[in-house]
Design a protein around this motif. Structure first.
Motif, PDB file in Angstrom:
ATOM      1  N   ASN A  37      14.372   3.679 -20.434  1.00  0.00           N
ATOM      2  CA  ASN A  37      13.319   3.975 -19.635  1.00  0.00           C
ATOM      3  C   ASN A  37      12.241   4.050 -18.816  1.00  0.00           C
ATOM      4  OD1 ASN A  37      10.373   5.912 -19.076  1.00  0.00           O
ATOM      5  ND2 ASN A  37      10.202   6.896 -20.955  1.00  0.00           N
ATOM      6  N   LEU A  38      12.429   3.935 -17.340  1.00  0.00           N
ATOM      7  CA  LEU A  38      11.517   3.251 -16.342  1.00  0.00           C
ATOM      8  C   LEU A  38       9.942   2.808 -16.491  1.00  0.00           C
ATOM      9  CD1 LEU A  38      14.740   3.065 -12.931  1.00  0.00           C
ATOM     10  CD2 LEU A  38      13.849   1.335 -15.154  1.00  0.00           C
ATOM     11  N   ASP A  39       9.865   3.465 -16.734  1.00  0.00           N
ATOM     12  CA  ASP A  39       7.937   4.037 -17.216  1.00  0.00           C
ATOM     13  C   ASP A  39       7.795   2.723 -18.516  1.00  0.00           C
ATOM     14  OD1 ASP A  39       8.252   5.822 -15.172  1.00  0.00           O
ATOM     15  OD2 ASP A  39       7.788   7.170 -16.611  1.00  0.00           O
ATOM     16  N   GLU A  40       8.308   2.819 -19.170  1.00  0.00           N
ATOM     17  CA  GLU A  40       7.790   1.935 -20.814  1.00  0.00           C
ATOM     18  C   GLU A  40       8.756   0.674 -20.275  1.00  0.00           C
ATOM     19  OE1 GLU A  40       8.227   1.939 -24.732  1.00  0.00           O
ATOM     20  OE2 GLU A  40       9.941   3.582 -23.869  1.00  0.00           O
ATOM     21  N   PHE A  41       9.909   0.128 -19.597  1.00  0.00           N
ATOM     22  CA  PHE A  41      10.078  -1.116 -19.665  1.00  0.00           C
ATOM     23  C   PHE A  41      10.296  -1.982 -18.405  1.00  0.00           C
ATOM     24  CE2 PHE A  41      12.007   1.361 -23.443  1.00  0.00           C
ATOM     25  CZ  PHE A  41      11.547  -0.497 -24.439  1.00  0.00           C
ATOM     26  N   GLN A  42      10.212  -1.221 -17.531  1.00  0.00           N
ATOM     27  CA  GLN A  42      10.265  -1.818 -15.868  1.00  0.00           C
ATOM     28  C   GLN A  42       9.814  -2.752 -15.524  1.00  0.00           C
ATOM     29  OE1 GLN A  42      10.367   0.746 -12.963  1.00  0.00           O
ATOM     30  NE2 GLN A  42      11.430  -0.326 -11.196  1.00  0.00           N
ATOM     31  N   TYR A  43       9.737  -4.322 -15.318  1.00  0.00           N
ATOM     32  CA  TYR A  43       8.761  -4.977 -14.814  1.00  0.00           C
ATOM     33  C   TYR A  43       7.829  -4.998 -12.922  1.00  0.00           C
ATOM     34  CZ  TYR A  43       7.056  -9.782 -14.059  1.00  0.00           C
ATOM     35  OH  TYR A  43       6.632 -10.489 -13.838  1.00  0.00           O
ATOM     36  N   HIS A  44       6.509  -5.380 -13.196  1.00  0.00           N
ATOM     37  CA  HIS A  44       6.476  -4.924 -12.015  1.00  0.00           C
ATOM     38  C   HIS A  44       6.025  -5.718 -11.958  1.00  0.00           C
ATOM     39  CE1 HIS A  44       7.752  -0.612 -11.201  1.00  0.00           C
ATOM     40  NE2 HIS A  44       7.214  -0.723 -12.819  1.00  0.00           N
ATOM     41  N   PRO A  45       5.822  -7.288 -11.245  1.00  0.00           N
ATOM     42  CA  PRO A  45       5.699  -8.478 -10.884  1.00  0.00           C
ATOM     43  C   PRO A  45       4.222  -8.446 -10.283  1.00  0.00           C
ATOM     44  CG  PRO A  45       7.836  -8.781  -9.793  1.00  0.00           C
ATOM     45  CD  PRO A  45       7.708  -7.507 -10.205  1.00  0.00           C
ATOM     46  N   SER A  46       3.394  -9.188 -10.585  1.00  0.00           N
ATOM     47  CA  SER A  46       1.975  -8.720 -10.004  1.00  0.00           C
ATOM     48  C   SER A  46       1.950  -9.609  -8.186  1.00  0.00           C
ATOM     49  CB  SER A  46       0.999 -10.035 -10.670  1.00  0.00           C
ATOM     50  OG  SER A  46       1.230 -11.301 -10.635  1.00  0.00           O
ATOM     51  N   LEU A  47       0.837  -9.064  -7.609  1.00  0.00           N
ATOM     52  CA  LEU A  47       1.309  -9.734  -6.337  1.00  0.00           C
ATOM     53  C   LEU A  47       1.313 -11.048  -6.251  1.00  0.00           C
ATOM     54  CD1 LEU A  47       0.104  -8.556  -3.216  1.00  0.00           C
ATOM     55  CD2 LEU A  47      -1.812  -9.349  -3.983  1.00  0.00           C
ATOM     56  N   TYR A  48       0.280 -11.699  -6.992  1.00  0.00           N
ATOM     57  CA  TYR A  48       0.794 -13.428  -7.141  1.00  0.00           C
ATOM     58  C   TYR A  48       2.219 -13.549  -7.027  1.00  0.00           C
ATOM     59  CZ  TYR A  48      -0.330 -18.341  -8.625  1.00  0.00           C
ATOM     60  OH  TYR A  48       0.311 -19.471  -8.351  1.00  0.00           O
ATOM     61  N   GLU A  49       3.112 -13.265  -8.054  1.00  0.00           N
ATOM     62  CA  GLU A  49       3.650 -13.476  -7.993  1.00  0.00           C
ATOM     63  C   GLU A  49       5.270 -13.086  -7.482  1.00  0.00           C
ATOM     64  OE1 GLU A  49       4.512 -12.760 -13.385  1.00  0.00           O
ATOM     65  OE2 GLU A  49       4.220 -11.640 -12.445  1.00  0.00           O
ATOM     66  N   ARG A  50       4.462 -11.844  -6.301  1.00  0.00           N
ATOM     67  CA  ARG A  50       5.496 -11.123  -5.509  1.00  0.00           C
ATOM     68  C   ARG A  50       5.127 -12.599  -4.272  1.00  0.00           C
ATOM     69  NH1 ARG A  50       4.259  -6.072  -6.826  1.00  0.00           N
ATOM     70  NH2 ARG A  50       2.143  -5.895  -5.439  1.00  0.00           N
ATOM     71  N   ASP A  51       4.412 -13.367  -4.322  1.00  0.00           N
ATOM     72  CA  ASP A  51       3.828 -13.819  -3.493  1.00  0.00           C
ATOM     73  C   ASP A  51       4.356 -15.671  -3.400  1.00  0.00           C
ATOM     74  OD1 ASP A  51       2.696 -11.896  -1.774  1.00  0.00           O
ATOM     75  OD2 ASP A  51       0.892 -12.628  -2.070  1.00  0.00           O
ATOM     76  N   GLY A  52       4.980 -15.958  -4.142  1.00  0.00           N
ATOM     77  CA  GLY A  52       5.376 -17.538  -5.134  1.00  0.00           C
ATOM     78  C   GLY A  52       5.867 -17.712  -4.161  1.00  0.00           C
TER      79      GLY A  52
END
Length: 108
Positions: free
Chosen positions: A93-108
């Motif tokens: 179930n992607l709604d439960e287990f999918q990771y969504h990096p924060s904006l800060y992490e995405r800009d890394g």
């Protein structure tokens, strides 16, 4: 090594235990929205060298994409050991287990 490849490696390396990301999601975050197949190739050729948590990357349907039965079981057992629950044999179930990096992490 291209900047896309470096970014893919960085994104995969930071997927936390108990979470998954999809090939397409990683490609988009790395700057190539249509680069899911490139992510597959990078994983295949560089996972061992860079000690990537390759088992945390699945397809957009929430399924393990590996056809080889032994590798499929390795990936499934690895995910289950991190607390990821499967629906049936091969669905997460992607709604439960999918990771969504924060904006800060995405800009890394």
């Amino acid at each position: 090594m291209t900047s896309f490849t470096k970014r893919v490696l960085e994104i995969i390396a930071h997927i936390p235990s108990g979470k998954v990301m999809t090939y397409g999601q990683i490609a988009k975050l790395a700057g190539s929205p249509r680069g899911a197949r490139q992510v597959v190739r990078i994983l295949h050729s560089m996972s061992q060298k860079y000690k990537l948590p390759w088992h945390r990357v699945i397809n957009s349907k929430g399924q393990i994409g590996i056809k080889d039965e032994e590798l499929f079981l390795v990936q499934k057992l690895s995910l289950e050991s991190e607390g990821i629950k499967f629906i049936g044999r091969n669905y997460i179930n992607l709604d439960e287990f999918q990771y969504h990096p924060s904006l800060y992490e995405r800009d890394g």
